[in-house]
Design an enzyme around this catalytic site. Structure first.
Site, PDB file in Angstrom:
ATOM      1  CG  ASP A  83      -1.897   1.279   1.338  1.00 16.00           C
ATOM      2  OD1 ASP A  83      -1.665   2.087   0.572  1.00 16.00           O
ATOM      3  OD2 ASP A  83      -2.660   1.281   2.405  1.00 16.00           O
ATOM      4  CB  SER A 164      -1.899  11.284 -16.329  1.00 23.74           C
ATOM      5  OG  SER A 164      -3.201  11.574 -16.888  1.00 23.74           O
ATOM      6  CE1 TYR A 176      -5.205  10.164 -12.663  1.00 27.20           C
ATOM      7  CE2 TYR A 176      -5.530  11.520 -14.226  1.00 27.20           C
ATOM      8  CZ  TYR A 176      -4.947  10.301 -13.834  1.00 27.20           C
ATOM      9  OH  TYR A 176      -4.267   9.769 -14.816  1.00 27.20           O
ATOM     10  CE  LYS A 180      -1.490  10.320 -12.362  1.00 24.68           C
ATOM     11  NZ  LYS A 180      -0.510   8.997 -12.232  1.00 24.68           N
TER      12      LYS A 180
END
Length: 319
Positions: A83, A164, A176, A180
């Site tokens: 993890d 990304s 997100y 990134k």
């Protein structure tokens, strides 16, 4: 004169292409560590590099993911449960990898683990909605890198960070894209810091791919859950049926979605094995032809093109 300029350009292009095809040798004694191997890019990468002869250590989040991967690979490949958001788990794994690799060190570290989080308009969200993708995609990546870096330096190896196109242009609200963008910054500073140690750092920027990460059903369910808890004012501003209308808009962009995950793994392969690896890799037709070029354009053009994909609000003046 024009002929000689053209000839020189063709010759330079030939040399550039030839240089990119030169590969390292003796990969069978090289260890690589990959995070996020339960599914998607990481899973395919683990299977691909195992077949090539690398000594792959694949980190999975779940026992079921680890078991399934073992069944599809050789005895060379080892799996570990990890993890990336748990510091103790990361430290234990780094020590285990150190014991496995020994004096050889770690040739390749591929930071692939990531989550999408909630994608929704910013004023729908809370700080907690941002926390998960930032914890996994950014702090998890940094934690793994810092713990594995001594082993990579020992091997004078490679660090590959999977970012990304969301790290180049924010296509939706949520955590997100911020995570990134931050990965891109961390990647750049790490690349410069590691040059003195002959460690090459590369960043891969995939476009839109069909993976468990981008499962539209799960994404939509999370949006509906958030919608239920929004204030009456925001619901009035956006209007009933906003989510359904957004989904209808997205149906026109399905041609942008890449189905072939090997496009990303090929970038990983080049970054791992080329004598002259690149610093950045764009993966996917949409990344190369739309997202990356768009990221270099003026903000007014970015906004115009992206807002065309947005649903018109029912009553934005109801504030």
């Amino acid at each position: 004169m024009l002929f000689w300029v053209l000839a020189l350009l063709i010759f330079c292009g030939f040399l550039w292409n030839y240089k990119g095809q030169l590969k390292i040798t003796d990969i069978t004694d090289k260890y690589i560590f990959i995070t996020g191997c339960d599914t998607g890019f990481g899973n395919l990468a683990a299977r691909t590099f195992d077949k090539k002869g690398f000594r792959v250590i694949a980190a999975c989040l779940t026992e079921s993911g680890s078991t399934a991967l073992k069944e599809e690979t050789s005895e060379r490949l080892h799996t570990v449960l990890l993890d990336v958001t748990d510091p103790e788990s990361v430290k234990r794994t780094a020590q285990w990898v150190k014991n496995q690799a020994g004096k050889k060190g770690l040739w390749g570290l591929i930071n692939n683990a990531g989550v999408l989080g909630v994608l929704a308009p910013t004023d729908w969200l809370t700080v907690e909605d941002y926390r998960e993708p930032i914890e996994v995609n950014l702090f998890g990546l940094i934690s793994v890198t810092l713990n594995m870096l001594p082993l990579v330096k020992k091997a004078r190896g490679r660090v590959i960070n999977v970012s990304s196109i969301g790290g180049r242009i924010a296509f939706s609200g949520g955590g997100y894209a911020p995570s990134k963008y931050a990965v891109e910054a961390f990647n750049d500073s790490l690349r410069r810091d590691m040059k003195a140690f002959d460690v090459h750092v590369a960043c891969i920027e995939p476009g839109l791919f069909k993976t468990d990460l981008s499962d539209p059903v799960k994404t939509t369910e999370r949006r509906f859950t958030i919608w239920k808890h929004l204030s009456p004012d925001i619901k009035q501003q956006y209007g009933e049926g906003y989510i359904e209308k957004s989904l209808d808009k997205l149906k026109g962009t399905t041609s942008f979605v890449n189905m072939d995950l090997s496009l990303v793994v090929e970038c990983m392969d080049h970054a791992l094995t080329s004598l002259f690896p690149k610093t950045h890799y764009a993966a996917g037709k949409d990344a190369k032809t739309f997202w990356i070029p768009l990221s270099h354009m003026p903000a007014v053009l970015q906004d115009f093109l992206l807002l065309k994909q947005k649903v018109e609000l029912a009553n934005p003046k109801a504030v």
